[in-house]
Motif scaffolding. Structure first.
Motif, PDB file in Angstrom:
ATOM      1  N   VAL A   1       0.790  -1.233   0.119  1.00  0.00           N
ATOM      2  CA  VAL A   1      -0.021   0.331  -0.079  1.00  0.00           C
ATOM      3  C   VAL A   1       0.834   1.286  -0.022  1.00  0.00           C
ATOM      4  O   VAL A   1       0.532   2.344   0.572  1.00  0.00           O
ATOM      5  CB  VAL A   1      -1.137   0.049   1.179  1.00  0.00           C
ATOM      6  N   VAL A   2       2.202   1.228  -0.499  1.00  0.00           N
ATOM      7  CA  VAL A   2       2.794   2.101  -0.653  1.00  0.00           C
ATOM      8  C   VAL A   2       2.139   3.202  -1.736  1.00  0.00           C
ATOM      9  O   VAL A   2       1.390   2.768  -2.541  1.00  0.00           O
ATOM     10  CB  VAL A   2       4.133   2.082  -1.367  1.00  0.00           C
ATOM     11  N   ASN A   3       2.140   4.553  -1.745  1.00  0.00           N
ATOM     12  CA  ASN A   3       1.481   5.502  -2.359  1.00  0.00           C
ATOM     13  C   ASN A   3       2.055   5.685  -3.872  1.00  0.00           C
ATOM     14  O   ASN A   3       2.452   6.580  -4.344  1.00  0.00           O
ATOM     15  CB  ASN A   3       1.317   6.937  -1.731  1.00  0.00           C
ATOM     16  N   THR A   4       2.123   4.346  -4.491  1.00  0.00           N
ATOM     17  CA  THR A   4       2.725   4.214  -5.901  1.00  0.00           C
ATOM     18  C   THR A   4       1.860   4.982  -6.770  1.00  0.00           C
ATOM     19  O   THR A   4       2.335   5.470  -7.793  1.00  0.00           O
ATOM     20  CB  THR A   4       2.793   2.780  -6.277  1.00  0.00           C
ATOM     21  N   LEU A   5       0.553   5.035  -6.449  1.00  0.00           N
ATOM     22  CA  LEU A   5      -0.346   5.623  -7.562  1.00  0.00           C
ATOM     23  C   LEU A   5       0.038   7.053  -7.696  1.00  0.00           C
ATOM     24  O   LEU A   5       0.171   7.640  -8.625  1.00  0.00           O
ATOM     25  CB  LEU A   5      -1.685   5.672  -7.143  1.00  0.00           C
ATOM     26  N   ALA A   6       0.345   7.546  -6.369  1.00  0.00           N
ATOM     27  CA  ALA A   6       0.598   9.151  -6.319  1.00  0.00           C
ATOM     28  C   ALA A   6       2.101   9.229  -7.034  1.00  0.00           C
ATOM     29  O   ALA A   6       2.415  10.402  -7.777  1.00  0.00           O
ATOM     30  CB  ALA A   6       0.616   9.542  -4.952  1.00  0.00           C
ATOM     31  N   ARG A   7       2.935   8.524  -6.899  1.00  0.00           N
ATOM     32  CA  ARG A   7       4.301   8.641  -7.242  1.00  0.00           C
ATOM     33  C   ARG A   7       4.234   8.592  -8.832  1.00  0.00           C
ATOM     34  O   ARG A   7       5.082   9.142  -9.617  1.00  0.00           O
ATOM     35  CB  ARG A   7       5.334   7.702  -6.794  1.00  0.00           C
ATOM     36  N   ASP A   8       3.254   7.663  -9.459  1.00  0.00           N
ATOM     37  CA  ASP A   8       3.108   7.298 -10.754  1.00  0.00           C
ATOM     38  C   ASP A   8       2.540   8.487 -11.297  1.00  0.00           C
ATOM     39  O   ASP A   8       3.013   8.738 -12.720  1.00  0.00           O
ATOM     40  CB  ASP A   8       2.626   5.976 -10.980  1.00  0.00           C
ATOM     41  N   ILE A   9       1.501   9.213 -10.949  1.00  0.00           N
ATOM     42  CA  ILE A   9       0.614   9.941 -11.546  1.00  0.00           C
ATOM     43  C   ILE A   9       1.191  11.420 -11.318  1.00  0.00           C
ATOM     44  O   ILE A   9       1.122  12.329 -12.187  1.00  0.00           O
ATOM     45  CB  ILE A   9      -0.848  10.055 -11.043  1.00  0.00           C
ATOM     46  N   VAL A  10       1.686  11.837 -10.032  1.00  0.00           N
ATOM     47  CA  VAL A  10       2.234  13.176  -9.985  1.00  0.00           C
ATOM     48  C   VAL A  10       3.603  13.273 -10.516  1.00  0.00           C
ATOM     49  O   VAL A  10       4.482  12.224 -10.418  1.00  0.00           O
ATOM     50  CB  VAL A  10       1.902  13.290  -8.381  1.00  0.00           C
ATOM     51  N   THR A  11       3.670  14.329 -11.386  1.00  0.00           N
ATOM     52  CA  THR A  11       4.817  14.372 -11.828  1.00  0.00           C
ATOM     53  C   THR A  11       6.144  14.568 -11.195  1.00  0.00           C
ATOM     54  O   THR A  11       6.269  15.145  -9.910  1.00  0.00           O
ATOM     55  CB  THR A  11       5.008  15.786 -12.821  1.00  0.00           C
TER      56      THR A  11
ATOM     57  N   ALA B   1      -2.962   4.941   4.585  1.00  0.00           N
ATOM     58  CA  ALA B   1      -1.852   4.291   4.951  1.00  0.00           C
ATOM     59  C   ALA B   1      -0.781   5.505   4.755  1.00  0.00           C
ATOM     60  O   ALA B   1       0.192   5.758   5.395  1.00  0.00           O
ATOM     61  CB  ALA B   1      -1.443   3.268   4.475  1.00  0.00           C
ATOM     62  N   ALA B   2      -0.831   5.946   3.546  1.00  0.00           N
ATOM     63  CA  ALA B   2       0.149   7.154   2.965  1.00  0.00           C
ATOM     64  C   ALA B   2       0.066   8.333   3.989  1.00  0.00           C
ATOM     65  O   ALA B   2       0.896   9.038   4.257  1.00  0.00           O
ATOM     66  CB  ALA B   2       0.003   7.445   1.774  1.00  0.00           C
ATOM     67  N   ILE B   3      -1.169   8.761   4.175  1.00  0.00           N
ATOM     68  CA  ILE B   3      -1.557   9.888   5.064  1.00  0.00           C
ATOM     69  C   ILE B   3      -0.946   9.839   6.522  1.00  0.00           C
ATOM     70  O   ILE B   3      -0.297  10.419   7.132  1.00  0.00           O
ATOM     71  CB  ILE B   3      -2.924  10.087   5.117  1.00  0.00           C
ATOM     72  N   VAL B   4      -1.344   8.422   7.064  1.00  0.00           N
ATOM     73  CA  VAL B   4      -0.510   7.960   8.315  1.00  0.00           C
ATOM     74  C   VAL B   4       0.831   8.254   8.440  1.00  0.00           C
ATOM     75  O   VAL B   4       1.540   8.466   9.534  1.00  0.00           O
ATOM     76  CB  VAL B   4      -1.159   6.643   8.670  1.00  0.00           C
ATOM     77  N   ASP B   5       1.457   7.467   7.510  1.00  0.00           N
ATOM     78  CA  ASP B   5       2.883   7.536   7.151  1.00  0.00           C
ATOM     79  C   ASP B   5       3.522   8.895   6.988  1.00  0.00           C
ATOM     80  O   ASP B   5       4.557   9.416   7.585  1.00  0.00           O
ATOM     81  CB  ASP B   5       3.346   6.665   5.989  1.00  0.00           C
ATOM     82  N   ARG B   6       2.878   9.851   6.337  1.00  0.00           N
ATOM     83  CA  ARG B   6       3.318  11.141   5.925  1.00  0.00           C
ATOM     84  C   ARG B   6       3.267  12.143   7.242  1.00  0.00           C
ATOM     85  O   ARG B   6       3.996  13.013   7.627  1.00  0.00           O
ATOM     86  CB  ARG B   6       2.295  11.850   4.773  1.00  0.00           C
ATOM     87  N   LEU B   7       2.087  11.859   8.159  1.00  0.00           N
ATOM     88  CA  LEU B   7       1.941  12.543   9.550  1.00  0.00           C
ATOM     89  C   LEU B   7       2.878  12.191  10.440  1.00  0.00           C
ATOM     90  O   LEU B   7       2.736  12.636  11.403  1.00  0.00           O
ATOM     91  CB  LEU B   7       0.428  12.634   9.649  1.00  0.00           C
ATOM     92  N   GLY B   8       3.767  11.192  10.343  1.00  0.00           N
ATOM     93  CA  GLY B   8       4.697  10.927  11.333  1.00  0.00           C
ATOM     94  C   GLY B   8       4.158   9.754  12.240  1.00  0.00           C
ATOM     95  O   GLY B   8       4.921   9.567  13.252  1.00  0.00           O
TER      96      GLY B   8
END
Length: 499
Positions: A113-123, A325-332
């Protein structure tokens, strides 16, 4: 009071009671869903009490629970629809099997559940601060859930992955402009709208054609079935074992391509050895008719549907909880690293939400997929399941972008159009319908050419419903832009209230 007046009053009371019962049944499912969302929110509140930005995680958990409900309501129908439509399993049995295996797949082998979608879609290089990233993911999740809710309501099976993709695109444009989107990735995703159903339809039609040549088209169907059904079961076992090894169990085990091939061959050989005596024993009690021979595929079909549900739960649970899960990870909440840490409470919300959404709202889409596109029996449904797993496996090996939802629906279209083609070939030989009950009275006084034209048009509608084909295809095309537009709107609104 006269007797007639009393009867009228009793009828009114009975009508009110019936109406109240119907209303209670309609409100039961939404009520249970609301209770689930409330419990998910409370659990998230308890899990993040020590975090300064805990309120954002709680809101994201609520949205993720809503998304999980919609994934279960819409996406799971593709796995169980053919089995229900072919009468291999009842609706209740399908709901129980799918709920158990979806939840098991999500909990035991939940996908990366890594935010691969965000990494692939966002430049790459686009800078998003923590708050912008969180609002982007929340907006994408809520918008995709809303779109899935709408699609489920109108009876359109769509790709949950494409809905999430559209949501991220819309929110990214609203947050950082049109240049923030990697349009090359979007083009590859859009290509799957064409690739996925075509491949699914071709493979399913080829499987049905092969079964017709080897079994159902033979005079001695039973003897042919004793030889070939174990072979088809072995092929199914080999494909599904390789499919699970590469897709369904990717989080806990990633075998090499050669090991995957060996696993598939070994499991296939074992399935062939086990199924031969079982099929022979079962064939002693059936008649030499296609309908009876088709029953030999019933158990393998149910097993295939269960395995597809397990793999779906393992992979597509990330559509619901990946952004959370990406939000939880990003917020520390957890240490960041090569992968996003996955708390159990996050996974449990996704797994239970998918299972509950299927049980509460799944029957509508299951009926659409299994009964309202074309008529299915055990053999055709088996071909659809075999095509879905085989196509995803082949596409993954070749690196092709495909959608499991589109493949499954394409497989149903494929077997339906193949049967329609066979029907037309038969009618070229005999210019009248095979069954007297299908004779159009208006055609009795028509020329043979006119009667044949009417029969072709009628049979085309019977075998594959064109309205469903066009409606589903339109929903596929609209999914990304619709969820994107919703996501951009949601982002602008939440940015005003939460920032």
């Amino acid at each position: 009071m006269t007797k007639s007046a009393l009867d009228k009053d009793l009828q009114r009371v009975t009508g009110l009671e019936t109406a109240a019962q119907d209303l209670a049944r309609k409100l039961a499912a939404p009520g249970i869903a609301l209770i689930f969302l409330l419990l998910a929110t409370l659990w998230a509140s308890h899990a993040v009490t020590d975090t300064q930005s805990g309120y954002l995680i709680v809101i994201a958990a609520l949205i993720a629970g809503y998304m999980a409900l919609n994934v279960g309501a819409n996406d799971v129908a593709n796995n169980m629809g053919p089995a229900v439509g072919s009468k291999a399993v009842t609706m209740l049995g399908a709901l129980v099997i799918a709920a158990v295996f979806e939840a098991a797949g999500a909990l035991l082998a939940g996908g990366d559940v890594v935010n691969t979608l965000a990494r692939d879609i966002v430049t790459p290089g686009t800078h998003l601060d923590d708050m912008t990233f969180v609002l982007l993911m929340m907006s994408a999740l809520l918008a995709s859930a809303l779109w899935l809710n709408i699609a489920t309501y109108v009876g359109a099976p769509v790709s949950t992955t494409h809905a999430v993709v559209g949501g991220i695109v819309g929110a990214a444009i609203a947050a950082a402009g049109i240049n923030a989107v990697n349009w090359g990735s979007i083009a590859a995703i859009a290509s799957s709208w064409v690739i996925s159903p075509i491949l699914g339809g071709i493979f399913a039609a080829l499987a049905l054609l092969l079964i017709h040549v080897t079994i159902t088209g033979r005079l001695d169907k039973i003897s042919s079935a004793r030889l070939w059904v174990p072979i088809f079961i072995a092929a199914m076992a080999a494909i599904f074992s390789a499919y699970l090894a590469t897709k369904g169990l990717s989080r806990i085990w990633k075998p090499s391509p050669w090991l995957t091939l060996l696993i598939g061959l070994g499991v296939g050989a074992l399935a062939w050895i086990i199924s031969m005596p079982l099929i022979r024993r079962r064939s002693l009690t059936i008649e030499n008719r296609t309908k009876h021979v088709a029953s030999l595929f019933r158990a393998p079909l149910v097993v295939a549907a269960a395995l597809m549900s397990f793999a779906h739960g393992a992979n597509d649970v990330s559509n619901a909880i990946g952004p959370l899960a990406a939000i939880v990870d990003r917020l520390g909440q957890h240490q960041t690293g090569a992968t996003v840490a996955l708390p159990f409470w996050v996974m449990f919300i996704g797994a239970s939400g998918i299972a509950l959404g299927l049980a509460l709202f799944g029957p509508r889409l299951i009926k659409t997929v299994g009964e309202q596109i074309t008529k299915l029996n055990e053999i055709r449904a088996f071909c659809v399941a075999l095509s879905a797993a085989g196509t995803v496996l082949a596409a993954s090996a070749l690196g092709m972008p495909v959608s499991s939802t589109h493949i499954a629906i394409g497989g149903i279209f494929g077997v339906g159009f193949l049967r329609e083609y066979w029907q037309r070939l038969a009618m070229e030989v005999v210019s009248v319908p095979r069954h007297a009950r299908h004779v159009d009275p208006a055609a009795l006084n028509a020329t043979p050419e006119e009667a044949l034209t009417r029969a072709r048009q009628r049979d085309g509608r019977q075998l594959v419903r064109r309205q469903q084909v066009l409606g589903i295809a339109a929903a596929w095309v609209v999914t990304v832009p619709a969820s994107g537009a919703l996501s951009a709107l949601v982002y602008l609104l939440v940015n005003m209230f939460l920032r």
